[in-house]
Enzyme design. Structure first.
Site, PDB file in Angstrom:
ATOM      1  CG  HIS A 472     -42.003 -36.501  46.645  1.00 31.53           C
ATOM      2  ND1 HIS A 472     -42.018 -37.917  46.306  1.00 31.53           N
ATOM      3  CD2 HIS A 472     -42.977 -36.464  47.278  1.00 31.53           C
ATOM      4  CE1 HIS A 472     -43.219 -38.383  46.459  1.00 31.53           C
ATOM      5  NE2 HIS A 472     -43.835 -37.339  47.252  1.00 31.53           N
ATOM      6  CE1 TYR A 588     -52.373 -36.617  43.821  1.00 30.79           C
ATOM      7  CE2 TYR A 588     -51.695 -37.977  45.575  1.00 30.79           C
ATOM      8  CZ  TYR A 588     -51.700 -37.772  44.277  1.00 30.79           C
ATOM      9  OH  TYR A 588     -50.410 -38.112  44.024  1.00 30.79           O
ATOM     10  CB  THR A 601     -48.173 -42.416  42.913  1.00 31.97           C
ATOM     11  OG1 THR A 601     -47.769 -41.135  42.125  1.00 31.97           O
ATOM     12  CG2 THR A 601     -47.015 -42.554  44.044  1.00 31.97           C
TER      13      THR A 601
END
Length: 784
Positions: A472, A588, A601
């Protein structure tokens, strides 16, 4: 080994008659073609750097400016207002240069400076234009005159045929919100989660922070924003991803699935052949910057910097923090099969192997009877366990000799491939359970048959299904989804298979065999591998997963109700959670900030005062008209928060960076400490289809991916990923932990289904078919 001999360009032996030199023409040819390929790529990179560097102008515009200036000079006018003469006076020239020649050189120099100034001005204008975000807050389908003029100007200053990175220098920097605005939005977001006493205490903490320490931290943050391209991204990558010392498997890595209903070929090697070839076609387009920049509303560019580290990238473990290393284009991949690691070259004599040739090589690996070396079979478990033991083991056992060479081979590969002996996908008598197993397999596998540190690992199953697992830190899911969409479409619609299910084309039988990597694993290292595997296995066994495709209705009906599909789904998730737990939680939802340079993000806090008021009214039996009104207020609020997050006015990244500054300064903030420790019990993310033109979902709904998912963020919470496909399908991926008695992925999935039905019924009670599949919906055939 024959492969090793082929890699040697020349050999010599000393004899009584002298030195006998033997040249390998095949090896020399390979070296020559490899060198030519490298030089071609360098030339392409230089050309693209020039084109991107002068964007939004073009290199040919320089010639136009030069000709225009020279033409005006010959008409005895001076467009430079005396500057050309000044340049000519100070021009260091030889005595042999004529006066006329000096004038031409001076004019060319002036033209070049004028051209560069025009480029700078155009780029500055474009940057200012792209800082305008009011268009995002206007009602869909109703564009103001100001926005229409703005769109026209953006298109004028954007130039023609931009490359992938052309807009990078024109994107605005992420703005730093004011402390006052961020604190106000934060307090509003936690109000439905706290009683009056808790909220009053948090309000006092926030006021104290805002009036004292907050301004000091903000000053340092503004200073960083002036200096850095993005005041968030580098700290986000380091502190959220790279400094985490727990396993990245499940906790950080995520996955993407194959087509839901069809398998293009049941032959494992053939599927790998087409797919691997497609990945390298994509990499070629990426290197040439031939991929189109992602434009919102066909005009507003998004940042593309995350694409740079897609291939040839690996996360390297460290004691305190990991690092992400990126290399130049590798001409090989590493393949794992039955405990062995193989190096497979995908270029031969300077050309990319055809899909049929890659299939041939993959089949060689599948047929290879050699056993794993001692300790090799479960070596990948080191990347699945805790980071510190892996970092220590890497330094102690893999820093020299044959182990270092083999590890370097894995880390520098274009990407990692696993040939799995299992069969996965939607199949059998219980397709729902098979999808759950498929998701868990892609998320963690056997905990040792993936290399979780690689930028991505592609998994090919025995029955021809495939999937992808991604690290990630280097990029977010939409970037990986872009290459995955391209690969799936190219594999099935462009390359295709013959009648027997094999890749098309011929095979060069002289291809060198894939090379098995060698290892010397010491007993102490095997002990560490076993310990890491135990940690990873416990984590994997604790994951509860449920994947389902909701086909009773999709965005088609939701849009007819004049509601945002994303807002609709988020309200359904809030309703489902409230029904299961009887309370609300901090939620979230991932939003992107790629409208700004190096943006990644931002968090949308989907649980709001408005959403909680709607759900309480609905569950409390209020009148339908009241609930409808509250629902629309809640979804409008959600859309406002989403747009604020996209335009740099979010809450969480700002507070996160203020917290990092406080740690650098060595000061404590009770407010920031409490904010950053709050658990996200409902973590959600939408995976949008970006390249719709590659698929024909209306006519071929079977060729649709099931999307992807991720592990739970909180031990007592849920991770929910969803993908809206076509007009009549929404796919959900739900994760939680077995160890928590309050969570159950399948029960939560049932709650989501019912919540979706109830919301549609509320908005369109006259539609009796709301809970049934549309008769007009195309039928699809499932794999058996």
């Amino acid at each position: 080994m024959a492969e090793a001999h082929q890699a040697v360009a020349f050999q010599f032996t000393v004899t009584p008659d002298g030195i006998d030199l033997q040249l390998s023409h095949q090896a020399l040819t390979e070296i020559y073609l490899s060198g030519m390929r490298s030089w071609k790529k360098r030339i392409v990179r230089i050309k693209n750097s020039v084109i991107t560097g002068v964007y939004p102008a073009s290199p040919s515009s320089w010639l136009f400016v030069v000709i225009a200036i020279l033409a005006t000079m010959y008409t005895r006018s001076d467009p430079s207002m005396g500057l050309i003469a000044k340049i000519q006076e100070h021009l260091p020239v030889s005595q042999s240069m004529s006066t006329q020649c000096q004038a031409v050189v001076s004019a060319v120099l002036f033209s070049t400076m004028l051209w560069l100034m025009l480029i700078f001005t155009m780029r500055l204008c474009l940057k200012q234009l792209l800082s305008y975000h009011r268009w995002m807050f206007e009602q869909h389908g109703k564009m103001s005159t100001t926005t229409k003029i703005w769109v026209a100007l953006v298109r004028i200053f954007s130039g023609r045929k931009p490359l992938l990175y052309s807009y990078q220098g024109s994107l605005p920097n992420l703005p730093v919100p004011t402390i006052k605005d961020t604190v106000k939005r934060y307090l509003e977001s936690v109000r439905p989660l706290m009683d009056d006493k808790e909220y009053e205490r948090m309000t006092k903490l926030a006021a104290e922070f805002e009036s004292s320490l907050g301004n000091r931290l903000q000053w340092y943050l503004k200073l960083k924003a002036l200096w850095a391209s993005n005041y968030v991204s580098d700290w986000w990558e380091e502190y959220v991803y790279l400094r985490g010392r727990s396993p990245i498997m499940v906790n950080s890595n995520y996955y993407g699935m194959d087509f839901l209903y069809v398998t293009p070929t049941p032959i494992q090697a053939a599927r790998a052949g087409n797919s691997i070839h497609s990945f390298f076609l994509y990499r070629r387009k990426l290197n040439k910057e031939e991929l189109k920049p992602w434009l919102l509303r066909s005009a507003v560019p998004c940042c593309s910097y995350q694409f740079e580290r897609m291939f040839d990238t690996c996360r390297i473990p460290g004691i305190l923090t990991d690092t992400v290393q990126h290399w130049q284009d590798s001409d090989y991949i590493v393949v794992y099969h039955r405990g062995r690691y193989f190096r497979l070259r995908v270029y031969q004599a300077g050309r990319l192997l055809s899909p049929r040739e890659i299939e041939f090589q993959i089949q060689r690996i599948l047929d290879d009877p050699s056993p794993p070396s001692k300790g090799e079979a479960k070596l990948g478990a080191l990347t699945a366990g805790d980071r510190v033991p892996w970092a220590k083991a890497r330094t102690k056992y893999f820093s020299s000799g044959i182990n270092k060479r083999s590890l370097d081979c894995i880390e520098k590969a274009a990407f990692f491939v696993t040939l799995d002996d299992e069969e996965q996908g939607m199949m059998g008598d219980d397709p729902a359970a098979s999808l759950d197993r498929y998701a868990k397999s892609l998320l963690h596998g056997k905990c040792y048959d993936r290399w979780f540190d690689k930028s991505f690992t592609v998994v090919y199953y025995k029955n021809g299904k495939n999937g992808i697992n991604a690290e990630h830190s280097w990029a977010d899911a939409p970037v990986l989804a872009h290459v995955w969409e391209y690969t799936l479409a190219t594999d099935s619609f462009q390359l295709g298979y013959n009648a027997e299910g094999h890749c098309k084309g011929d095979v060069d039988p002289s291809l060198p065999r894939p090379v098995k990597l060698s290892w010397e694993i010491l007993p102490e290292c095997e002990e560490q591998i076993a310990q890491s595997l135990a940690v990873a296995q416990a984590l994997a066994d604790d994951v509860d997963f449920h994947v389902f495709s909701f086909q009773e209705f999709g965005k088609g009906k939701v849009k007819k109700c004049r509601v945002s599909p994303d807002g609709f789904i988020q309200m359904a998730l809030q309703l489902a959670y409230f029904r299961e737990r009887g309370t609300f939680c901090l939620t979230y939802e991932a939003s992107m900030t790629r409208l700004f340079r190096e943006g990644r993000t931002e968090t949308v806090r989907s649980c709001t005062n408005e959403s909680s008021a709607f759900i309480r009214a609905l569950e409390g039996g209020e009148a339908a008209d009241v609930c409808k009104h509250l629902f629309r207020v809640a979804t409008e609020k959600h859309q406002l928060l989403y747009r604020l997050a996209m335009t740099g006015a979010g809450i969480d990244r700002h507070l996160f960076c203020l917290y990092v500054v406080s740690k650098y300064l060595g000061v404590e903030s009770p407010f920031l400490k409490e904010v950053l420790s709050e658990p996200w019990r409902l973590s959600t993310s939408q995976t949008p289809i970006q390249q719709v033109e590659l698929f024909d979902i209306d006519n071929h709904p079977e060729y649709v991916s099931c999307g992807g998912g991720f592990g739970p963020v909180a031990d007592d919470g849920y991770g929910v990923s969803y993908c809206v496909l076509g007009e009549n399908m929404i796919n959900f991926h739900i994760s939680c932990k077995h160890s928590c008695p309050d969570t159950d992925a399948h029960k939560f999935g049932d709650q989501i289904r019912q919540a979706l039905r109830d919301l549609l019924k509320l908005l369109s009670p006259s539609q009796t078919e709301a809970s049934k599949t549309e008769e007009s919906q195309p039928k699809v055939k499932k794999d058996q």
